[in-house]
Scaffold this motif. Structure first.
Motif, PDB file in Angstrom:
ATOM      1  N   ARG A 143       0.836  -1.209   0.000  1.00 23.01           N
ATOM      2  CA  ARG A 143       0.000   0.000   0.000  1.00 23.01           C
ATOM      3  C   ARG A 143       0.869   1.257   0.000  1.00 23.01           C
ATOM      4  NH1 ARG A 143      -3.122  -3.008   3.822  1.00 23.01           N
ATOM      5  NH2 ARG A 143      -2.071  -1.904   5.506  1.00 23.01           N
ATOM      6  N   GLY A 144       1.952   1.243   0.779  1.00 22.04           N
ATOM      7  CA  GLY A 144       2.836   2.398   0.814  1.00 22.04           C
ATOM      8  C   GLY A 144       3.505   2.662  -0.519  1.00 22.04           C
ATOM      9  N   ARG A 145       3.923   1.609  -1.207  1.00 19.94           N
ATOM     10  CA  ARG A 145       4.556   1.811  -2.514  1.00 19.94           C
ATOM     11  C   ARG A 145       3.574   2.408  -3.512  1.00 19.94           C
ATOM     12  NH1 ARG A 145       8.262  -3.248  -4.205  1.00 19.94           N
ATOM     13  NH2 ARG A 145       8.935  -1.698  -5.725  1.00 19.94           N
ATOM     14  N   ARG A 146       2.316   2.008  -3.420  1.00 19.23           N
ATOM     15  CA  ARG A 146       1.305   2.601  -4.313  1.00 19.23           C
ATOM     16  C   ARG A 146       1.104   4.082  -3.989  1.00 19.23           C
ATOM     17  NH1 ARG A 146      -1.466  -2.347  -3.485  1.00 19.23           N
ATOM     18  NH2 ARG A 146      -2.820  -1.350  -1.941  1.00 19.23           N
ATOM     19  N   ARG A 147       1.060   4.420  -2.688  1.00 25.84           N
ATOM     20  CA  ARG A 147       0.894   5.825  -2.313  1.00 25.84           C
ATOM     21  C   ARG A 147       2.071   6.674  -2.799  1.00 25.84           C
ATOM     22  NH1 ARG A 147      -0.941   3.806   2.817  1.00 25.84           N
ATOM     23  NH2 ARG A 147       1.148   4.206   3.666  1.00 25.84           N
ATOM     24  N   VAL A 148       3.286   6.152  -2.634  1.00 24.60           N
ATOM     25  CA  VAL A 148       4.464   6.895  -3.079  1.00 24.60           C
ATOM     26  C   VAL A 148       4.442   7.070  -4.593  1.00 24.60           C
ATOM     27  CG1 VAL A 148       6.982   6.852  -3.204  1.00 24.60           C
ATOM     28  CG2 VAL A 148       5.835   6.181  -1.095  1.00 24.60           C
ATOM     29  N   ALA A 149       4.103   6.012  -5.330  1.00 25.97           N
ATOM     30  CA  ALA A 149       4.059   6.111  -6.791  1.00 25.97           C
ATOM     31  C   ALA A 149       3.010   7.129  -7.236  1.00 25.97           C
ATOM     32  CB  ALA A 149       3.767   4.734  -7.389  1.00 25.97           C
ATOM     33  N   ARG A 150       1.836   7.132  -6.581  1.00 28.95           N
ATOM     34  CA  ARG A 150       0.805   8.118  -6.940  1.00 28.95           C
ATOM     35  C   ARG A 150       1.275   9.534  -6.643  1.00 28.95           C
ATOM     36  NH1 ARG A 150      -2.987   4.361  -4.659  1.00 28.95           N
ATOM     37  NH2 ARG A 150      -2.956   5.567  -2.737  1.00 28.95           N
ATOM     38  N   ALA A 151       1.985   9.723  -5.525  1.00 32.65           N
ATOM     39  CA  ALA A 151       2.477  11.064  -5.189  1.00 32.65           C
ATOM     40  C   ALA A 151       3.480  11.558  -6.225  1.00 32.65           C
ATOM     41  CB  ALA A 151       3.111  11.049  -3.796  1.00 32.65           C
ATOM     42  N   TRP A 152       4.368  10.672  -6.688  1.00 35.35           N
ATOM     43  CA  TRP A 152       5.325  11.076  -7.730  1.00 35.35           C
ATOM     44  C   TRP A 152       4.604  11.386  -9.038  1.00 35.35           C
ATOM     45  CZ3 TRP A 152       9.856  12.908  -6.904  1.00 35.35           C
ATOM     46  CH2 TRP A 152      10.654  12.447  -5.855  1.00 35.35           C
ATOM     47  N   ARG A 153       3.569  10.605  -9.380  1.00 31.56           N
ATOM     48  CA  ARG A 153       2.833  10.875 -10.624  1.00 31.56           C
ATOM     49  C   ARG A 153       2.091  12.202 -10.544  1.00 31.56           C
ATOM     50  NH1 ARG A 153       1.745   5.196 -10.490  1.00 31.56           N
ATOM     51  NH2 ARG A 153      -0.260   5.585  -9.471  1.00 31.56           N
ATOM     52  N   ARG A 154       1.475  12.482  -9.386  1.00 34.07           N
ATOM     53  CA  ARG A 154       0.791  13.773  -9.234  1.00 34.07           C
ATOM     54  C   ARG A 154       1.770  14.928  -9.349  1.00 34.07           C
ATOM     55  NH1 ARG A 154      -2.306  11.097  -5.151  1.00 34.07           N
ATOM     56  NH2 ARG A 154      -0.847  11.881  -3.573  1.00 34.07           N
ATOM     57  N   HIS A 155       2.956  14.756  -8.752  1.00 36.26           N
ATOM     58  CA  HIS A 155       3.949  15.823  -8.852  1.00 36.26           C
ATOM     59  C   HIS A 155       4.407  16.008 -10.289  1.00 36.26           C
ATOM     60  CE1 HIS A 155       7.466  18.287  -8.250  1.00 36.26           C
ATOM     61  NE2 HIS A 155       8.217  17.365  -8.796  1.00 36.26           N
ATOM     62  N   ALA A 156       4.560  14.901 -11.033  1.00 38.73           N
ATOM     63  CA  ALA A 156       4.986  15.010 -12.427  1.00 38.73           C
ATOM     64  C   ALA A 156       3.953  15.766 -13.251  1.00 38.73           C
ATOM     65  CB  ALA A 156       5.219  13.615 -13.013  1.00 38.73           C
ATOM     66  N   ARG A 157       2.660  15.558 -12.954  1.00 43.55           N
ATOM     67  CA  ARG A 157       1.625  16.274 -13.705  1.00 43.55           C
ATOM     68  C   ARG A 157       1.606  17.758 -13.366  1.00 43.55           C
ATOM     69  NH1 ARG A 157      -1.519  11.587 -12.462  1.00 43.55           N
ATOM     70  NH2 ARG A 157      -2.482  12.717 -10.739  1.00 43.55           N
TER      71      ARG A 157
END
Length: 869
Positions: free
Chosen positions: A565-579
């Motif tokens: 679950r934590g890895r998914r949260r971190v990946a989503r945070a990086w994707r949001r920042h990239a956008r």
């Protein structure tokens, strides 16, 4: 000899699985075979007796199964013990321990293990029936145990995986004993079976049931098999502990066939190979070292291994190197059964080799090559390595002691991240993502929690070494004895102590979980790590006594679900920042153009500097004697406040008044350029409250309306890097720079988040990119090229460098620009400095004869600069 025997016996005793199988599996198998299998007679030709025999099927199966169980258990015990003690044996041999003692110890323990196991199995056989020759049966069982003990010793020299070793032992013994059981194989009397390792033992065991003669030939055949396999295993052990092998395995002075390892990595682990390519790591030796560090990290604990998976892939190698260094040196300092002096020598030797490699910038040893590569590539400071190595040497020599919590903090903070928390935070800084001083303090608190959790996890292991890494005051408070912990016993109020330490760890984790408000991906990663640590704490709280049997791990299913679950949260945070980063301007927005700037048009009247309260005026100097650039290291704020019984922050507030007066003095005397060392890259390691005070005072000083300096003819320049600084502060600096850019009076160069070596490295990287792009010939590079890429290339070189506070060093301040600067050191603390001190230093400068390496300008001029000028 006694040390080697004790260590070998200890390795056998640690194999709880094998001991459990000996105690329970052997009688269980014999009982089931006797009760479940039919007692119908089976006729077959027994070569040991030279005639056909009739035996009950369950009796034959008992003998075959019992011998199979003994072979399997002893073989696996010897394999596991030899594998796990390989590193210890290497270090003993390197330290000069006689190899013959190790060989004798291993052989003696094999004999003892085989004898005890065979005697135990023979006793259980007698529960069901009385064989004709009890001594022959015991000898047959012992020969079978010795044979497969030799197999295990040989496999330990050939295989590295415990699973592979156990699989091979199971399959070989299954084929060997299964084919010789006449109940399962009607062709059990085939002449080809005499080439099987357990053939002699099986023939002797069956003949002991109803034959009175001793089958010497078959017992000797079994002994030959056991002796041959044991000798082969010991020969392989001797080869592995040779000096040449030790140089490759322990000291790692060579990297054997790195290209083969690199090819294997690409085939078996393509994702990791791709990660190395993206990080620009292509050297096979360096990659091999990083892989070693990765394995060492995974040995440190599940939380440390999980932390790596939450980081961006391109910086994972530096995390491996940081932890791999600490784990490897800690292993050297904690090598069991080696003398204190030998441990200290190993740590010192490794430290010396690493320091030499750091100076060269490369290493032939894979492990050290990875550490050197990480420090050079990611610009990690090496200042903390010396202190960390000193602590490791003290550990090795048995000189470390932790009496209070202050000692505990000093001990662990020296060892944890000797490269510094701030440089590691800078690696995670990206456009739009930054860390605040609160985050730096929170990360330090998190490392304290991590260290306390590790202390609890390794409590018994450390106690065995005589150094339980908890404060002695805590052990005394709860009446816990280190000697009892080493024996695996709980003394005093041991459960209360463990729960008190877990409660303290939880408090630290709660403080650390709020970090990363301006860095969502890292906030998600840190929260995940904190959740994983809390799972481990829950497991410890439920059963504190489990720590006495070894490290207590969190529930594996919950652990991995939380990590996923934590890895998914971190990946989503990086994707949001990239956008969102695409929509954010790459440059910081500046105010309106110069045409609309009242200051640029000169419509706002600039005030003269405020006179000195005493009315004193600056000295009148000839223009050729006036320095063009004065740099000041403002030192002594904290000491000034401490002497007056106040907090250190009060010293920085008083230092602002001194700064303002010195700026007025520079305006009055007509100084063109003044550089002030406001905040260095090393100052981030100070307490968070002090760093906040420094940043707050600097932020307040940037206000164009409230700060009276900007109402004078002063132009602001900034030297430093934005990494780690609050974004609002960076915007304020750029705004003030823009608003004052056309002023012609004093140029005030504020060095904030500045480091001289970092500045030079940044310029060198810029030149390297030009060379790589083909726009610059490396042979044409001159000092002028590098100077053009410094923070403020338009400023003149420093003529006069002043340091207050009584210290006599330049502290990484403008090293390139101050090459020929005159130095003046003042004993006055910075808050007590005013413009008169600046004028006196400039007057001193005007009387010096500056030759820049040339001959003396006049025979009467004093020779103050030495032969180098």
């Amino acid at each position: 000899m006694g040390t080697a025997v004790r260590h070998a016996l200890l390795e056998q005793a640690r194999n709880r699985l094998a001991l459990t199988l000996v105690v329970f599996f052997v009688p269980l198998w014999l009982t089931l075979a006797y009760r479940v299998l039919p007692s119908d007679p089976v006729q077959f030709f027994l070569r040991a007796a030279g005639r056909p025999v009739n035996l009950d099927a369950n009796t034959v199966t008992q003998l075959s199964g019992g011998l199979h169980a003994i072979a399997l258990i002893v073989g696996f015990m010897m394999f596991l013990a030899a594998s796990r003690s390989a590193e210890f044996d290497h270090r003993l041999v390197l330290a000069g321990y006689p190899r013959m003692c190790l060989l004798l110890a291993r052989s003696g323990v094999l004999l003892l293990t085989a004898a005890l196991t065979a005697g135990y199995a023979t006793a259980w056989v007698c529960v069901f029936y009385r064989p004709e020759r009890l001594d022959v049966m015991a000898a047959a069982f012992m020969v079978g145990a010795l044979t497969y003990g030799g197999v295990g010793t040989l496999l330990a020299a050939l295989l590295r995986s415990e699973l592979a070793g156990m699989f091979v032992v199971i399959m070989v013994s299954f084929i060997d004993l299964g084919l010789q059981n006449p109940v399962a194989n009607p062709a059990a009397d085939s002449p080809l079976l005499k080439f099987m390792p357990a053939y002699g033992a099986m023939q002797a065991a069956v003949s002991a049931v109803d034959v009175t003669l001793v089958p010497w030939r078959h017992l000797l055949l079994g002994l030959c098999w056991s002796a041959g396999l044991t000798v082969a295993g010991l020969a392989a052990f001797t080869a592995r502990t040779s000096r040449h092998t030790l140089r490759q395995t322990l000291l790692r002075l060579r990297a054997p066939r790195p290209s083969v390892r690199l090819m294997t990595l690409r085939l078996l682990h393509p994702l990791r190979a791709r990660m190395y390519r993206r990080a620009g790591i292509r050297d096979a030796t360096v990659i091999s070292g990083y892989e070693t560090c990765r394995r060492l990290l995974h040995r440190s604990g599940p939380v440390q291994a999980a932390t790596t998976k939450l980081l961006p892939a391109h910086i994972r190698p530096v995390w491996w190197a940081v932890y791999g260094y600490g784990r490897y040196v800690d292993d050297l300092s904690d090598t069991r059964h080696a003398s204190r002096r030998e441990r200290s020598e190993h740590v010192s030797r490794f430290s010396e080799l690493l320091e030499a490699d750091l100076r060269r910038g490369h290493s032939e040893d894979p492990l050290r090559a990875a550490i050197v590569h990480a420090m050079w590539t990611w610009d990690l400071p090496s200042a903390g390595l010396g202190a960390a190595n000193t602590v490791y040497r003290q550990d090795a020599a048995g000189e470390s002691a932790i009496a209070t919590w202050d000692d505990w903090f000093a001990y662990w903070r020296t060892l944890t991240f000797p490269f510094g928390v701030r440089p590691l935070m800078n690696l995670l800084t990206a456009p739009g993502l930054a860390f605040s001083p609160h985050d730096a303090q929170a990360l330090r608190v998190w490392t304290d929690a991590l260290n306390l959790l590790d202390t609890l996890r390794d409590l018994r292991e450390d106690a065995v070494e005589g150094f339980a890494k908890l404060p002695a005051a805590v052990l005394d408070e709860y009446g816990v004895s280190t000697e009892e912990l080493a024996r695996g016993r709980a003394s005093g109020r041991y459960p209360d102590m463990v729960r008190a330490m877990t409660a303290r760890t939880r408090q630290w984790l709660d403080r650390a979980a709020a970090a990363g408000s301006q860095h969502p991906p890292m906030a998600a990663a840190l929260r995940t790590v904190v959740d994983l640590q809390r799972l481990e704490l829950n497991r410890i709280d439920r059963d504190p006594h489990a720590l006495l049997n070894g490290p207590s791990r969190a529930h594996p299913v919950r652990f991995h679900l939380t990590l996923a679950r934590g890895r998914r949260r971190v990946a989503r945070a990086w994707r949001r920042h990239a956008r969102t980063a695409v929509q954010t301007p790459a440059v910081i927005p500046l105010p309106r153009s110069a045409e609309g700037d009242a200051t640029a048009r000169g419509t706002r009247a600039l005030l003269p500097p405020v006179p000195h309260p005493s009315g004193v005026r600056p000295p009148v100097l000839p223009p050729e004697r006036m320095p063009q650039h004065v740099a000041v290291i403002m030192d002594g704020n904290g000491r000034w406040a401490t002497q007056r019984g106040g907090p250190r922050t009060a010293g920085h507030e008083a230092g602002q008044l001194a700064l303002r007066d010195v700026v007025y003095g520079a305006l009055e005397i007509g100084l063109p350029c003044l550089s002030l060392y406001t905040l260095s890259t090393e100052n981030w390691t100070r307490p968070a409250t002090e760093v906040e005070a420094l940043l707050r005072s600097f932020q307040d000083g940037l206000d164009l309306e409230a700060e009276e300096i900007w109402q004078r003819d002063v132009r602001l320049c900034w030297s430093g890097v934005p990494d780690g600084m609050p974004p609002e502060m960076v915007r304020s600096v750029r705004r003030t720079e823009h608003a004052t850019r056309n002023r012609t009076g004093l140029t005030l160069n504020m060095c904030v988040n500045y480091g001289g070596r970092t500045e030079i490295a940044r310029a060198a990287r810029a030149l390297a990119r030009q060379v790589a792009a083909g726009t610059l010939d490396p042979d044409a590079i001159t000092p002028r090229h590098l100077a053009s890429h410094l923070h403020q290339p338009g400023l003149p070189e420093v003529d006069l460098l002043i340091r207050t506070g009584g210290e006599m060093r330049t502290s990484n301040f403008l090293p390139w620009q101050s090459t020929y600067a005159e130095l003046v050191f003042l004993d006055t603390l910075w808050p007590d400095v005013d413009r008169t001190h600046l004028w006196q230093a400039i007057d001193t400068y005007s009387r010096r004869d500056r030759r820049f390496g040339a001959a003396r300008s006049s025979p009467d001029a004093p020779d103050q600069d030495g032969s180098a000028g």
